[in-house]
Design a protein around this motif. Sequence first.
Motif, mmCIF file in Angstrom:
data_model
loop_
_atom_site.group_PDB
_atom_site.id
_atom_site.type_symbol
_atom_site.label_atom_id
_atom_site.label_comp_id
_atom_site.label_asym_id
_atom_site.label_seq_id
_atom_site.Cartn_x
_atom_site.Cartn_y
_atom_site.Cartn_z
ATOM 1 N N LEU A 54 0.815 -1.216 0.000
ATOM 2 C CA LEU A 54 0.000 0.000 0.000
ATOM 3 C C LEU A 54 0.853 1.273 0.000
ATOM 4 C CD1 LEU A 54 -2.737 -1.144 2.513
ATOM 5 C CD2 LEU A 54 -3.113 -0.508 0.112
ATOM 6 N N ALA A 55 2.175 1.156 0.111
ATOM 7 C CA ALA A 55 3.048 2.331 0.162
ATOM 8 C C ALA A 55 2.833 3.277 -1.023
ATOM 9 C CB ALA A 55 4.512 1.920 0.280
ATOM 10 N N PRO A 56 2.768 2.794 -2.264
ATOM 11 C CA PRO A 56 2.548 3.739 -3.373
ATOM 12 C C PRO A 56 1.179 4.420 -3.309
ATOM 13 C CG PRO A 56 3.275 1.592 -4.205
ATOM 14 C CD PRO A 56 3.028 1.452 -2.742
ATOM 15 N N VAL A 57 0.199 3.734 -2.770
ATOM 16 C CA VAL A 57 -1.139 4.327 -2.619
ATOM 17 C C VAL A 57 -1.065 5.483 -1.632
ATOM 18 C CG1 VAL A 57 -3.508 3.891 -1.857
ATOM 19 C CG2 VAL A 57 -2.276 2.141 -3.170
ATOM 20 N N LEU A 58 -0.421 5.261 -0.501
ATOM 21 C CA LEU A 58 -0.294 6.322 0.503
ATOM 22 C C LEU A 58 0.547 7.470 -0.030
ATOM 23 C CD1 LEU A 58 0.086 4.211 3.748
ATOM 24 C CD2 LEU A 58 -1.881 5.532 2.999
ATOM 25 N N ASP A 59 1.572 7.159 -0.809
ATOM 26 C CA ASP A 59 2.386 8.209 -1.418
ATOM 27 C C ASP A 59 1.540 9.060 -2.363
ATOM 28 O OD1 ASP A 59 4.986 9.506 -1.944
ATOM 29 O OD2 ASP A 59 4.668 8.683 -3.960
ATOM 30 N N ALA A 60 0.703 8.424 -3.162
ATOM 31 C CA ALA A 60 -0.163 9.167 -4.092
ATOM 32 C C ALA A 60 -1.164 10.035 -3.335
ATOM 33 C CB ALA A 60 -0.892 8.201 -5.022
ATOM 34 N N ILE A 61 -1.727 9.517 -2.257
ATOM 35 C CA ILE A 61 -2.662 10.307 -1.449
ATOM 36 C C ILE A 61 -1.937 11.495 -0.825
ATOM 37 C CG2 ILE A 61 -4.076 10.283 0.656
ATOM 38 C CD1 ILE A 61 -4.805 7.362 -0.084
ATOM 39 N N ALA A 62 -0.727 11.263 -0.304
ATOM 40 C CA ALA A 62 0.046 12.354 0.297
ATOM 41 C C ALA A 62 0.401 13.415 -0.744
ATOM 42 C CB ALA A 62 1.311 11.810 0.950
ATOM 43 N N THR A 63 0.791 12.988 -1.926
ATOM 44 C CA THR A 63 1.119 13.939 -2.996
ATOM 45 C C THR A 63 -0.096 14.781 -3.349
ATOM 46 O OG1 THR A 63 2.845 12.509 -3.884
ATOM 47 C CG2 THR A 63 1.909 14.144 -5.391
ATOM 48 N N TRP A 64 -1.233 14.150 -3.484
ATOM 49 C CA TRP A 64 -2.460 14.878 -3.790
ATOM 50 C C TRP A 64 -2.774 15.873 -2.672
ATOM 51 C CZ3 TRP A 64 -7.165 16.084 -1.872
ATOM 52 C CH2 TRP A 64 -8.093 16.607 -2.768
ATOM 53 N N GLY A 65 -2.668 15.431 -1.427
ATOM 54 C CA GLY A 65 -2.973 16.298 -0.290
ATOM 55 C C GLY A 65 -2.071 17.514 -0.209
ATOM 56 N N VAL A 66 -0.774 17.306 -0.373
ATOM 57 C CA VAL A 66 0.174 18.421 -0.321
ATOM 58 C C VAL A 66 -0.104 19.403 -1.457
ATOM 59 C CG1 VAL A 66 2.618 19.003 -0.620
ATOM 60 C CG2 VAL A 66 1.964 17.171 0.929
ATOM 61 N N THR A 67 -0.490 18.882 -2.606
ATOM 62 C CA THR A 67 -0.772 19.726 -3.767
ATOM 63 C C THR A 67 -2.081 20.500 -3.623
ATOM 64 O OG1 THR A 67 0.410 18.172 -5.194
ATOM 65 C CG2 THR A 67 -1.101 19.710 -6.277
ATOM 66 N N HIS A 68 -3.103 19.886 -3.051
ATOM 67 C CA HIS A 68 -4.447 20.457 -3.085
ATOM 68 C C HIS A 68 -5.024 20.884 -1.734
ATOM 69 C CE1 HIS A 68 -4.847 19.545 -7.326
ATOM 70 N NE2 HIS A 68 -4.348 18.347 -7.075
ATOM 71 N N LEU A 69 -4.359 20.566 -0.654
ATOM 72 C CA LEU A 69 -4.860 20.930 0.674
ATOM 73 C C LEU A 69 -3.853 21.829 1.379
ATOM 74 C CD1 LEU A 69 -6.207 17.424 1.766
ATOM 75 C CD2 LEU A 69 -7.527 19.329 0.812
ATOM 76 N N PRO A 70 -4.043 23.142 1.306
ATOM 77 C CA PRO A 70 -3.091 24.074 1.926
ATOM 78 C C PRO A 70 -2.885 23.741 3.410
ATOM 79 C CG PRO A 70 -4.720 25.263 0.626
ATOM 80 C CD PRO A 70 -5.184 23.832 0.685
ATOM 81 N N GLY A 71 -1.638 23.852 3.830
ATOM 82 C CA GLY A 71 -1.303 23.639 5.235
ATOM 83 C C GLY A 71 -0.995 22.188 5.570
ATOM 84 N N THR A 72 -1.057 21.278 4.602
ATOM 85 C CA THR A 72 -0.721 19.892 4.883
ATOM 86 C C THR A 72 0.722 19.633 4.494
ATOM 87 O OG1 THR A 72 -1.495 19.101 2.719
ATOM 88 C CG2 THR A 72 -3.102 19.116 4.518
ATOM 89 N N ARG A 73 1.257 18.528 5.015
ATOM 90 C CA ARG A 73 2.632 18.145 4.732
ATOM 91 C C ARG A 73 2.724 16.635 4.754
ATOM 92 N NH1 ARG A 73 5.224 16.463 9.323
ATOM 93 N NH2 ARG A 73 4.195 16.967 11.261
ATOM 94 N N ARG A 74 3.796 16.123 4.227
ATOM 95 C CA ARG A 74 4.056 14.681 4.299
ATOM 96 C C ARG A 74 4.530 14.343 5.705
ATOM 97 N NH1 ARG A 74 4.479 11.783 -0.266
ATOM 98 N NH2 ARG A 74 4.238 12.944 -2.199
ATOM 99 N N LEU A 75 4.182 13.154 6.175
ATOM 100 C CA LEU A 75 4.631 12.686 7.477
ATOM 101 C C LEU A 75 6.153 12.699 7.513
ATOM 102 C CD1 LEU A 75 3.580 11.551 10.168
ATOM 103 C CD2 LEU A 75 3.973 9.286 9.251
ATOM 104 N N GLY A 76 6.710 13.226 8.575
ATOM 105 C CA GLY A 76 8.158 13.301 8.720
ATOM 106 C C GLY A 76 8.765 14.555 8.126
ATOM 107 N N SER A 77 7.958 15.381 7.461
ATOM 108 C CA SER A 77 8.470 16.642 6.908
ATOM 109 C C SER A 77 8.336 17.731 7.945
ATOM 110 C CB SER A 77 7.684 17.038 5.664
ATOM 111 O OG SER A 77 7.804 16.064 4.667
ATOM 112 N N PRO A 78 9.278 18.688 7.967
ATOM 113 C CA PRO A 78 9.174 19.773 8.958
ATOM 114 C C PRO A 78 7.996 20.693 8.674
ATOM 115 C CG PRO A 78 11.182 19.986 7.614
ATOM 116 C CD PRO A 78 10.473 18.753 7.182
#
Length: 117
Positions: free
Chosen positions: A93-117
């Motif tokens: 499921l890692a690529p699925v979560l990566d795709a969701i995180a990429t979408w979120g960072v791109t389209h949801l202001p104020g979000t970040r990837r887990l482990g990012s400052p």
Amino acid sequence: MSSARNPAPRSDCAIAGTLDLLGDRWSLLIVRDLLFRGELRFADLATSAEGVPTNTLADRLRRLEESGILARRPYSERPRRYQYRLTERGRDLAPVLDAIATWGVTHLPGTRRLGSP
């Protein structure tokens, strides 16, 4: 064959089947924590920033184990306690979560990837 825990699929659509397994509010967050933090105990998962209720956490862990997404192993006999880890199926499921995180960072202001400052 279906049961109370594994109901008959709604359709033969792969997306619908995946959502039946992982589409609730908590399951992918549990997978996320196990993917990025490794093998964890129930208490570790219960302290996730999103605040999953313990009864819900126990239910989701059971469902994910029954589905082959995660496995548990005891670390204490009395009282009986378990550690949880992703199986190969869960790690897939890692690529699925990566795709969701990429979408979120791109389209949801104020979000970040887990482990990012």
